[in-house]
Design an enzyme around this catalytic site. Structure first.
Site, mmCIF file in Angstrom:
data_model
loop_
_atom_site.group_PDB
_atom_site.id
_atom_site.type_symbol
_atom_site.label_atom_id
_atom_site.label_comp_id
_atom_site.label_asym_id
_atom_site.label_seq_id
_atom_site.Cartn_x
_atom_site.Cartn_y
_atom_site.Cartn_z
ATOM 1 N N TYR A 1 0.835 -1.196 0.000
ATOM 2 C CA TYR A 1 0.000 0.000 0.000
ATOM 3 C C TYR A 1 0.877 1.256 0.000
ATOM 4 O O TYR A 1 1.893 1.330 0.686
ATOM 5 C CB TYR A 1 -0.931 0.032 1.206
ATOM 6 C CG TYR A 1 -2.056 -0.976 1.159
ATOM 7 C CD1 TYR A 1 -2.278 -1.754 0.028
ATOM 8 C CD2 TYR A 1 -2.896 -1.156 2.245
ATOM 9 C CE1 TYR A 1 -3.310 -2.682 -0.008
ATOM 10 C CE2 TYR A 1 -3.928 -2.069 2.221
ATOM 11 C CZ TYR A 1 -4.134 -2.841 1.095
ATOM 12 O OH TYR A 1 -5.156 -3.763 1.071
ATOM 13 N N SER B 1 -14.001 -4.028 -0.101
ATOM 14 C CA SER B 1 -14.853 -3.301 -1.048
ATOM 15 C C SER B 1 -16.329 -3.470 -0.707
ATOM 16 O O SER B 1 -17.132 -3.856 -1.563
ATOM 17 C CB SER B 1 -14.589 -3.750 -2.490
ATOM 18 O OG SER B 1 -15.142 -2.848 -3.419
ATOM 19 N N LEU C 1 -18.596 -1.351 -0.413
ATOM 20 C CA LEU C 1 -19.452 -0.479 -1.224
ATOM 21 C C LEU C 1 -19.235 -0.705 -2.712
ATOM 22 O O LEU C 1 -19.716 0.065 -3.545
ATOM 23 C CB LEU C 1 -19.214 0.997 -0.880
ATOM 24 C CG LEU C 1 -19.394 1.402 0.580
ATOM 25 C CD1 LEU C 1 -19.337 2.914 0.717
ATOM 26 C CD2 LEU C 1 -20.675 0.853 1.167
ATOM 27 N N GLY D 1 -17.693 2.116 -4.512
ATOM 28 C CA GLY D 1 -18.526 3.312 -4.437
ATOM 29 C C GLY D 1 -19.894 3.157 -5.063
ATOM 30 O O GLY D 1 -20.770 4.015 -4.872
#
Length: 329
Positions: free
Chosen positions: A53, A215, A217, A220
């Site tokens: 990351y 993830s 959502l 998004g």
């Protein structure tokens, strides 16, 4: 804050997991520290990261930000259940050298040492295999993990993006060595993407793994993306924009947003709350870029979805059904 045990371990973890992927690339260090402090103050004690990351030329930057947060003291490290990951190459693009990625014993050893240095800590609580490695036998992987556990550098091992058969293979190999094996699985799982219900989650439940959906959502899409577009807010980009271009997906999301509007529910909070109702789920990973996004995620913990809403969500986003029936034509 609501807590649960991580799989069959004795670890007590919050029912939300603080994902840190945005720390560095999208959220600067002071803001990242503020979010970490706010999360810990709220009782959210499970922090997830990965050695890669920061991405690109800044791989490792996210772990460094967490490390400087720990270095401030105040019990930050002691109160945190820390998870990180290994697999991807940490070399700069075009400079990859053999044994600098994947899950060989050599790379695992090197990666742990490098992560501990960046994180400014002496151990990682849950060390996760970021992907399956088809070239390295689990006997070698578990031998490396066993050494690290004996050295006190990691406490538990977990997986990420593993299919069901690899969870079984990993844990059967560990059992033959008299080891605990995997204690958690991070998988792509949300209202719009429910394939994990076919094999991954049943395998995790069978072997006593905690399930940590990433993830939640769906990039998004489940956060009220159509309403935001209509109101002139942040527009979808990348994969989310491509998905919205599909008329079937757009119609499905419109039905989702209309349902929640009817019941006075916020889309992002509802998507998280739905995951918290699912069998086997320890807690979804939330990746706030701002303090406001963290507050919204925390509100999902108190949201109780009615049977009417749950049934309607199943109609809009039908799951695959139980195995083996789900495989039938």
């Amino acid at each position: 804050m609501k807590y649960t045990q991580l799989g069959r371990t004795g670890l007590k973890v919050s029912r939300l997991v603080l994902g840190t992927m945005n720390f560095g690339p999208q959220t600067d260090e002071p803001t990242s520290h503020s979010i970490l402090d706010a999360a810990l103050d709220s009782g959210l004690n499970f922090v997830d990261t990965a050695n890669v990351y920061g991405w690109g030329e800044n791989k490792g930057r996210t772990e460094e930000i967490i490390g400087t947060w720990f270095a401030q003291g105040g019990g930050r490290r002691e109160k945190t259940v820390l998870a990180s990951k290994v697999y991807g190459s940490m070399s700069r693009e075009g400079e990859t050298w053999p044994n600098e990625d994947r899950l060989s014993a050599l790379n695992i050893r090197r990666a742990v040492e490098a992560s501990l240095k960046r994180l400014q800590t002496d151990h990682i609580d849950v060390y996760q295999f970021h992907h399956i490695d088809r070239l390295t036998p689990f006997e070698e992987i578990w031998q490396a993990v066993d050494v690290l556990i004996q050295q006190g550098k990691i406490l538990y091992a977990g997986s990420s993006n593993f299919p069901g058969y690899k969870i079984a293979q990993a844990n059967e190999t560990a059992a033959r060595r008299g080891m605990v094996g995997l204690v958690s699985e991070q998988c792509l799982y949300n209202l719009s993407e429910r394939r994990a219900e076919m094999e991954v989650i049943p395998a995790a439940q069978e072997y006593g793994l905690g399930v940590i959906p990433w993830s939640p959502l769906h990039g998004g899409l489940l956060g009220g993306v159509i309403k935001k577009e209509t109101e002139g807010g942040r527009r979808a980009s990348g994969r989310a924009a491509e998905a919205l271009a599909d008329s079937k997906v757009r119609a499905q999301l419109q039905a989702y947003e209309d349902l929640l509007d009817k019941h006075g529910l916020e889309p992002g909070e509802t998507a998280l709350a739905w995951l918290l109702t699912r069998p086997g789920v320890t807690g979804p990973i939330v990746g706030p870029r701002t303090a406001e996004q963290l507050d919204s995620a925390l509100r999902a913990l108190e949201l109780e979805l009615s049977e009417e809403v749950l049934a309607a969500l199943d109609e809009i986003f039908p799951g695959p059904g139980p195995s083996p029936e789900a495989f039938a034509w």
